[in-house]
Design a protein around this motif. Structure first.
Motif, mmCIF file in Angstrom:
data_model
loop_
_atom_site.group_PDB
_atom_site.id
_atom_site.type_symbol
_atom_site.label_atom_id
_atom_site.label_comp_id
_atom_site.label_asym_id
_atom_site.label_seq_id
_atom_site.Cartn_x
_atom_site.Cartn_y
_atom_site.Cartn_z
ATOM 1 N N THR A 107 3.978 3.384 -7.941
ATOM 2 C CA THR A 107 3.848 2.393 -9.009
ATOM 3 C C THR A 107 2.830 2.864 -10.042
ATOM 4 O O THR A 107 3.058 2.750 -11.247
ATOM 5 C CB THR A 107 3.437 1.020 -8.446
ATOM 6 O OG1 THR A 107 4.374 0.623 -7.449
ATOM 7 C CG2 THR A 107 3.391 -0.032 -9.542
ATOM 8 N N LEU A 108 1.726 3.419 -9.580
ATOM 9 C CA LEU A 108 0.720 3.930 -10.494
ATOM 10 C C LEU A 108 1.272 5.072 -11.343
ATOM 11 O O LEU A 108 1.099 5.107 -12.558
ATOM 12 C CB LEU A 108 -0.512 4.413 -9.712
ATOM 13 C CG LEU A 108 -1.598 5.097 -10.544
ATOM 14 C CD1 LEU A 108 -2.197 4.118 -11.551
ATOM 15 C CD2 LEU A 108 -2.669 5.655 -9.640
ATOM 16 N N HIS A 157 1.853 -5.316 -9.576
ATOM 17 C CA HIS A 157 1.450 -4.699 -8.311
ATOM 18 C C HIS A 157 -0.017 -4.992 -8.029
ATOM 19 O O HIS A 157 -0.381 -5.374 -6.904
ATOM 20 C CB HIS A 157 1.704 -3.194 -8.381
ATOM 21 C CG HIS A 157 1.921 -2.557 -7.067
ATOM 22 N ND1 HIS A 157 0.877 -2.091 -6.301
ATOM 23 C CD2 HIS A 157 3.048 -2.290 -6.372
ATOM 24 C CE1 HIS A 157 1.356 -1.552 -5.193
ATOM 25 N NE2 HIS A 157 2.666 -1.667 -5.204
ATOM 26 N N ASN A 158 -0.879 -4.827 -9.048
ATOM 27 C CA ASN A 158 -2.313 -5.122 -8.895
ATOM 28 C C ASN A 158 -2.532 -6.571 -8.483
ATOM 29 O O ASN A 158 -3.325 -6.859 -7.576
ATOM 30 C CB ASN A 158 -3.050 -4.883 -10.221
ATOM 31 C CG ASN A 158 -3.207 -3.430 -10.562
ATOM 32 O OD1 ASN A 158 -3.056 -2.548 -9.731
ATOM 33 N ND2 ASN A 158 -3.498 -3.176 -11.825
ATOM 34 N N ASP A 159 -1.851 -7.471 -9.171
ATOM 35 C CA ASP A 159 -2.025 -8.897 -8.893
ATOM 36 C C ASP A 159 -1.582 -9.246 -7.485
ATOM 37 O O ASP A 159 -2.274 -9.957 -6.753
ATOM 38 C CB ASP A 159 -1.248 -9.732 -9.917
ATOM 39 C CG ASP A 159 -1.800 -9.618 -11.329
ATOM 40 O OD1 ASP A 159 -2.929 -9.098 -11.503
ATOM 41 O OD2 ASP A 159 -1.085 -10.035 -12.265
ATOM 42 N N ASN A 216 3.648 -0.549 -17.393
ATOM 43 C CA ASN A 216 2.379 -1.286 -17.389
ATOM 44 C C ASN A 216 2.557 -2.660 -16.754
ATOM 45 O O ASN A 216 1.689 -3.127 -16.016
ATOM 46 C CB ASN A 216 1.823 -1.420 -18.801
ATOM 47 C CG ASN A 216 1.298 -0.107 -19.336
ATOM 48 O OD1 ASN A 216 1.038 0.828 -18.586
ATOM 49 N ND2 ASN A 216 1.143 -0.021 -20.648
ATOM 50 N N HIS A 218 0.830 -1.205 0.000
ATOM 51 C CA HIS A 218 0.000 0.000 0.000
ATOM 52 C C HIS A 218 0.866 1.257 0.000
ATOM 53 O O HIS A 218 0.512 2.250 -0.641
ATOM 54 C CB HIS A 218 -0.963 -0.009 1.187
ATOM 55 C CG HIS A 218 -2.089 -0.960 0.994
ATOM 56 N ND1 HIS A 218 -2.284 -2.060 1.779
ATOM 57 C CD2 HIS A 218 -3.084 -0.997 0.075
ATOM 58 C CE1 HIS A 218 -3.350 -2.719 1.359
ATOM 59 N NE2 HIS A 218 -3.847 -2.099 0.320
ATOM 60 N N ARG A 234 2.069 1.868 -3.623
ATOM 61 C CA ARG A 234 1.031 1.897 -4.657
ATOM 62 C C ARG A 234 1.064 3.156 -5.508
ATOM 63 O O ARG A 234 1.010 3.101 -6.739
ATOM 64 C CB ARG A 234 -0.344 1.757 -3.990
ATOM 65 C CG ARG A 234 -1.498 1.814 -4.966
ATOM 66 C CD ARG A 234 -1.462 0.611 -5.841
ATOM 67 N NE ARG A 234 -2.528 0.694 -6.834
ATOM 68 C CZ ARG A 234 -2.575 -0.081 -7.883
ATOM 69 N NH1 ARG A 234 -1.642 -0.981 -8.088
ATOM 70 N NH2 ARG A 234 -3.549 0.023 -8.736
ATOM 71 N N MET A 280 -1.233 -7.212 -4.889
ATOM 72 C CA MET A 280 -2.094 -6.577 -3.895
ATOM 73 C C MET A 280 -3.398 -7.362 -3.754
ATOM 74 O O MET A 280 -3.875 -7.576 -2.639
ATOM 75 C CB MET A 280 -2.386 -5.122 -4.268
ATOM 76 C CG MET A 280 -3.127 -4.386 -3.177
ATOM 77 S SD MET A 280 -3.097 -2.580 -3.271
ATOM 78 C CE MET A 280 -3.313 -2.250 -4.966
ATOM 79 N N ALA A 281 -3.949 -7.824 -4.853
ATOM 80 C CA ALA A 281 -5.203 -8.578 -4.809
ATOM 81 C C ALA A 281 -5.049 -9.883 -4.022
ATOM 82 O O ALA A 281 -5.919 -10.221 -3.208
ATOM 83 C CB ALA A 281 -5.696 -8.873 -6.229
ATOM 84 N N LEU A 294 2.783 -2.224 -12.978
ATOM 85 C CA LEU A 294 1.462 -1.933 -12.408
ATOM 86 C C LEU A 294 0.600 -3.193 -12.368
ATOM 87 O O LEU A 294 -0.085 -3.456 -11.383
ATOM 88 C CB LEU A 294 0.773 -0.835 -13.204
ATOM 89 C CG LEU A 294 -0.551 -0.329 -12.639
ATOM 90 C CD1 LEU A 294 -0.404 0.193 -11.216
ATOM 91 C CD2 LEU A 294 -1.128 0.746 -13.544
ATOM 92 N N LYS A 295 0.653 -3.996 -13.409
ATOM 93 C CA LYS A 295 -0.106 -5.245 -13.412
ATOM 94 C C LYS A 295 0.384 -6.182 -12.319
ATOM 95 O O LYS A 295 -0.421 -6.771 -11.585
ATOM 96 C CB LYS A 295 -0.015 -5.939 -14.763
ATOM 97 C CG LYS A 295 -0.851 -7.216 -14.784
ATOM 98 C CD LYS A 295 -0.824 -7.919 -16.089
ATOM 99 C CE LYS A 295 -1.642 -9.173 -16.136
ATOM 100 N NZ LYS A 295 -1.993 -9.837 -14.913
#
Length: 111
Positions: free
Chosen positions: A38-39, A50-52, A44, A32, A35, A54-55, A47-48
């Motif tokens: 990274t955004l 990071h999204n994965d 890209n 967090h 985040r 974090m999820a 970020l992907k």
């Protein structure tokens, strides 16, 4: 190749179900904290990833804590009850701080 094709992707980091509670919280705090950068500045692919990550970390936290404390002001109903100055309206005995009544981390003494 389709840019959304997920073949060949692998999760980075330790599988969250292998982390103890303290390690999981440390991983969540780190992801967090990073985040925003990274955004704004990550590729890209970064970020992907990071999204994965974090999820899966958040999913593991929710799996372990299905009855976690939910602050009234963080619900739709509670948000509607806020006054114009952003404060709660008539919530006697409402939890204090981030962690609820008497909990650590209510905005002071945190790293």
């Amino acid at each position: 190749m389709d840019e959304h094709d997920e073949r060949g992707t692998t999760m980075t980091g330790v599988d969250p179900d292998r982390l103890d509670d303290q390690q999981l919280m440390k991983e969540l705090e780190t992801i967090h904290r990073t985040r925003h950068d990274t955004l704004l500045y990550g590729s890209n692919d970064a970020l992907k990833a990071h999204n994965d990550r974090m999820a899966v970390l958040e999913g593991e936290y929710l799996r372990r804590n299905p009855r976690r404390f939910v602050a009234p002001g963080r619900t739709r109903e509670g948000a509607r009850e806020r006054t114009a100055d952003g404060g709660p309206q008539g919530q006697e005995g409402a939890p204090v701080g981030k962690w609820g009544p008497g909990g650590a981390g209510g905005g002071t003494g945190r790293r």
